[in-house]
Design an enzyme around this catalytic site. Structure first.
Site, PDB file in Angstrom:
ATOM      1  N   THR A  39     -47.216  -6.939  11.735  1.00  0.00           N
ATOM      2  CA  THR A  39     -45.746  -7.212  12.088  1.00  0.00           C
ATOM      3  C   THR A  39     -45.712  -7.807  13.502  1.00  0.00           C
ATOM      4  O   THR A  39     -46.660  -7.209  14.356  1.00  0.00           O
ATOM      5  CB  THR A  39     -44.853  -6.160  12.021  1.00  0.00           C
ATOM      6  OG1 THR A  39     -44.572  -5.803  10.791  1.00  0.00           O
ATOM      7  CG2 THR A  39     -43.484  -6.587  12.505  1.00  0.00           C
ATOM      8  N   ASP A  55     -41.108 -11.448  12.867  1.00  0.00           N
ATOM      9  CA  ASP A  55     -41.802 -12.407  11.770  1.00  0.00           C
ATOM     10  C   ASP A  55     -41.154 -12.188  10.637  1.00  0.00           C
ATOM     11  O   ASP A  55     -40.287 -11.127  10.365  1.00  0.00           O
ATOM     12  CB  ASP A  55     -43.308 -12.586  12.066  1.00  0.00           C
ATOM     13  CG  ASP A  55     -44.122 -11.161  11.460  1.00  0.00           C
ATOM     14  OD1 ASP A  55     -44.607 -11.277  10.615  1.00  0.00           O
ATOM     15  OD2 ASP A  55     -43.565 -10.167  11.953  1.00  0.00           O
ATOM     16  N   ARG A  57     -43.479 -11.640   7.731  1.00  0.00           N
ATOM     17  CA  ARG A  57     -44.518 -11.507   6.733  1.00  0.00           C
ATOM     18  C   ARG A  57     -44.727  -9.835   6.579  1.00  0.00           C
ATOM     19  O   ARG A  57     -44.874  -9.142   7.242  1.00  0.00           O
ATOM     20  CB  ARG A  57     -45.841 -12.098   7.240  1.00  0.00           C
ATOM     21  CG  ARG A  57     -47.138 -11.733   6.491  1.00  0.00           C
ATOM     22  CD  ARG A  57     -48.460 -12.044   7.065  1.00  0.00           C
ATOM     23  NE  ARG A  57     -48.635 -13.646   6.955  1.00  0.00           N
ATOM     24  CZ  ARG A  57     -49.520 -14.495   7.153  1.00  0.00           C
ATOM     25  NH1 ARG A  57     -50.611 -13.836   7.793  1.00  0.00           N
ATOM     26  NH2 ARG A  57     -49.481 -15.668   6.811  1.00  0.00           N
ATOM     27  N   LYS A  71     -36.917  -8.142   8.606  1.00  0.00           N
ATOM     28  CA  LYS A  71     -37.451  -7.068   9.311  1.00  0.00           C
ATOM     29  C   LYS A  71     -36.259  -6.603  10.257  1.00  0.00           C
ATOM     30  O   LYS A  71     -36.513  -5.706  11.079  1.00  0.00           O
ATOM     31  CB  LYS A  71     -38.747  -7.397  10.080  1.00  0.00           C
ATOM     32  CG  LYS A  71     -39.834  -7.854   8.993  1.00  0.00           C
ATOM     33  CD  LYS A  71     -41.063  -7.655   9.721  1.00  0.00           C
ATOM     34  CE  LYS A  71     -42.183  -8.218   8.798  1.00  0.00           C
ATOM     35  NZ  LYS A  71     -43.613  -8.499   9.485  1.00  0.00           N
ATOM     36  N   GLY A  85     -44.283  -1.455  10.636  1.00  0.00           N
ATOM     37  CA  GLY A  85     -44.688  -0.180  10.034  1.00  0.00           C
ATOM     38  C   GLY A  85     -44.733  -0.027   8.638  1.00  0.00           C
ATOM     39  O   GLY A  85     -44.594  -1.106   7.978  1.00  0.00           O
ATOM     40  N   SER A 167     -48.523  -5.190  15.134  1.00  0.00           N
ATOM     41  CA  SER A 167     -50.012  -5.600  15.455  1.00  0.00           C
ATOM     42  C   SER A 167     -49.993  -6.987  16.150  1.00  0.00           C
ATOM     43  O   SER A 167     -51.026  -7.141  16.922  1.00  0.00           O
ATOM     44  CB  SER A 167     -50.636  -5.879  14.078  1.00  0.00           C
ATOM     45  OG  SER A 167     -49.831  -6.968  13.294  1.00  0.00           O
ATOM     46  N   ASP A 204     -52.015 -13.613  15.086  1.00  0.00           N
ATOM     47  CA  ASP A 204     -52.320 -12.431  14.310  1.00  0.00           C
ATOM     48  C   ASP A 204     -52.134 -12.528  13.008  1.00  0.00           C
ATOM     49  O   ASP A 204     -51.287 -13.197  12.430  1.00  0.00           O
ATOM     50  CB  ASP A 204     -51.062 -11.248  15.085  1.00  0.00           C
ATOM     51  CG  ASP A 204     -51.418  -9.790  14.246  1.00  0.00           C
ATOM     52  OD1 ASP A 204     -50.139  -9.494  13.843  1.00  0.00           O
ATOM     53  OD2 ASP A 204     -52.293  -9.451  13.978  1.00  0.00           O
ATOM     54  N   SER A 207     -49.309 -10.977  10.960  1.00  0.00           N
ATOM     55  CA  SER A 207     -47.707 -11.616  11.127  1.00  0.00           C
ATOM     56  C   SER A 207     -47.955 -12.858  10.650  1.00  0.00           C
ATOM     57  O   SER A 207     -48.997 -13.578  10.626  1.00  0.00           O
ATOM     58  CB  SER A 207     -47.500 -11.644  12.452  1.00  0.00           C
ATOM     59  OG  SER A 207     -47.558 -10.299  13.137  1.00  0.00           O
TER      60      SER A 207
END
Lengths: 273, 235
Positions: A39, A55, A57, A71, A85, A167, A204, A207
């Site tokens: 994330t 984001d 995903r 999110k 998480g 992340s 990343d 994400s």
């Protein structure tokens, strides 16, 4: 599992399996690693309030489970919370605290404060000693002003003018560290948050997809779902594909007629309706 | 409920088949300040007298009409402290329902759960029944609704009802004035007139409380300024 197993003691860590784990490790078993949360979530304080971004995903290991999940969670009309998480943990803990805040609002007759949400969250997470895997960016505006906090799974919190988690946090933080300044305007704040999330999305693996933004000011909250869509899906051509004969090379042909297995006899009664 | 020494119920049957404690609870309700509710075609209104024991009491601190959820409100006649306990429990139950079903609690469900709590206290050890009757007003997908819940735990749906000191006069007045297709603003005027009927003294925007639910389904307690406007319209 043997039938004569004692009930585990209530509370506290059970050390029963430690010896077995050590033995297995010595014999070459690789222990399961911790999966880094996939994330990018961010928040920043601007002149009139806070801007939160995330984001969209959701990942299950290397697989994208949801390409457009939400999110940024509702806590109170003036408080929102981004969650990184384990998705179930962030959903459950934000729903629970949101419900508690509603009851508190009825009891006090006042708007909820960000520190109240913060304390409810951190006490819950601390009680579960990090097993509730929720890393949150909590932001809102109340009677004492705009506030932005990060909450870690073990229950510690930070109060910051700009924050990133997940992340993709390093990619996003690099954008914030170079471009953040105090007293940003609303447009600058939204742009900076979008840039930070895009940095996470593109750099990343955990994400991706779209950018969600939430702007909270005194008396007004704007939830900009899918504010940016930098990853549009290219679908199959709506005109369809045409495959003319001769495009595929035929190497050999074999025709096998099916044996006649059914005898058709004329006449007889029609089937009952 | 109650520790082992009081595991017997204090609410016991009389030889005639009555639960005397509940009768007494209803008496406590009957000596409380008048409250009433009217269900209109496009909303619900609940109202109550707010007679304070002394002019020194800060009337802004007294809130007899409370919201249970954004679209459900409640008023009472009887003992204020008992009301507070029920409001707290009902709010929690509404939240628990939402957490469980991700649906805002329907009015009938909340009424049922509140009534169940009140009934519990007539059949548990060491506790007494609640000394309040509630008028629960709500607006959900089944339209505007008005329910009365008694200390026994029984509940009824009403088109218009009153409780407390002046109940018989108020109900007669409501029977005469109620019409099926009443608009909410008419209902508010009728509510004020009904309160005025039995009011000892001069009615004003500071000694009555009114709560309304319009078609927007948001429960609102009227401010003294808004009550004043309605009072002037009635005059």
């Amino acid at each position: 599992m043997t039938g004569s197993m004692d009930l585990p003691a209530k509370g506290g860590f059970s050390f029963d399996l430690c010896r077995r784990n050590n033995m297995l490790e010595k014999n070459g078993l690789k222990l399961p690693g911790f999966r880094k949360t996939g994330t990018t979530i961010v928040g920043l304080v601007f002149q009139d309030g806070v801007v939160l971004g995330a984001d969209t995903r959701a990942t299950e290991g290397p697989i994208v489970a949801d390409k457009n999940c939400e999110k940024i969670h509702f806590m109170a009309p003036n408080i929102y919370c981004c969650g990184a998480g384990t998705a179930a943990d962030t959903e459950a803990v934000t729903d629970m605290v949101s419900s508690q805040l509603q009851l508190h609002r009825y009891a006090t007759g006042r708007e909820s404060r960000v520190v109240t949400a913060l304390t409810l969250l951190k006490s819950h997470l601390f009680r579960y000693q990090g097993h509730v895997s929720a890393a949150l960016v909590l932001g809102g505006v109340d009677c004492t002003g705009p506030h932005l906090h990060t909450v870690y799974p073990h229950g510690s919190t930070d109060t910051l003018p700009f924050a990133t988690m997940g992340s993709g946090s390093l990619a996003a933080m690099s954008v914030f560290e170079s471009k953040y300044k105090e007293g940003l305007t609303r447009e600058e704040g939204i742009q900076l948050v979008s840039d930070a999330i895009c940095a996470g999305i593109f750099n990343d693996l955990g994400s991706g997809s779209n950018v969600d933004v939430c702007v909270i000011t005194k008396g007004k909250t704007e939830y900009l779902r899918n504010h940016q869509l930098p990853n549009p899906r290219t679908y199959a051509s709506s005109k369809g594909y045409s495959f003319t004969k001769g495009q595929t090379e035929v190497l050999s042909t074999k025709i096998t007629p099916l044996k006649q297995k059914v005898e058709v006899t004329e006449g007889g009664d029609a089937m009952e309706e | 409920m109650g520790d082992s020494q009081y595991s017997f119920s204090l609410t016991t049957f009389s030889p005639s088949g009555k639960l005397v404690q509940i009768e007494h609870a209803l008496t406590a309700v009957g000596s409380g300040q008048t409250s009433l509710g009217i269900k209109a075609a496009n909303g619900v209104v609940i109202a109550t007298e707010k007679k304070l024991p002394s002019i020194l009491v800060d009337e802004t601190s007294v809130q007899k009409i409370q919201a249970l959820t954004p679209n459900i409100g409640v008023v009472y006649s009887g003992m204020g402290p008992d009301f507070r306990v029920l409001v707290r429990k009902s709010r929690k139950q509404a939240q628990q329902y939402y957490r469980l079903y991700k649906e805002h609690i329907p009015v009938t469900q909340l009424v049922r759960e509140t009534a169940a709590v009140m009934q519990e206290f007539t059949q548990s050890g060491g506790v007494r029944p609640f000394g309040v009757s509630l008028l629960i007003a709500g607006y959900d997908d089944n339209g505007p609704q008005l329910y009365q819940v008694d200390p026994s735990g029984s509940y009824f749906s009403w088109k218009a009802s009153a409780m407390g000191k002046n109940v018989s006069n108020a109900k007669t007045f409501l029977e005469k004035r109620y019409t099926e297709d009443m608009e909410l603003d008419d209902a508010i005027h009728t509510a004020i007139l009904t309160l005025k009927e039995g009011y000892e003294g001069q009615i004003s925007s500071n000694n009555i409380e009114i709560g309304i639910l319009r078609a927007d389904r948001e429960f609102k307690v009227l401010s003294p300024a808004e009550i004043k406007d309605f009072l002037e319209e009635v005059e």
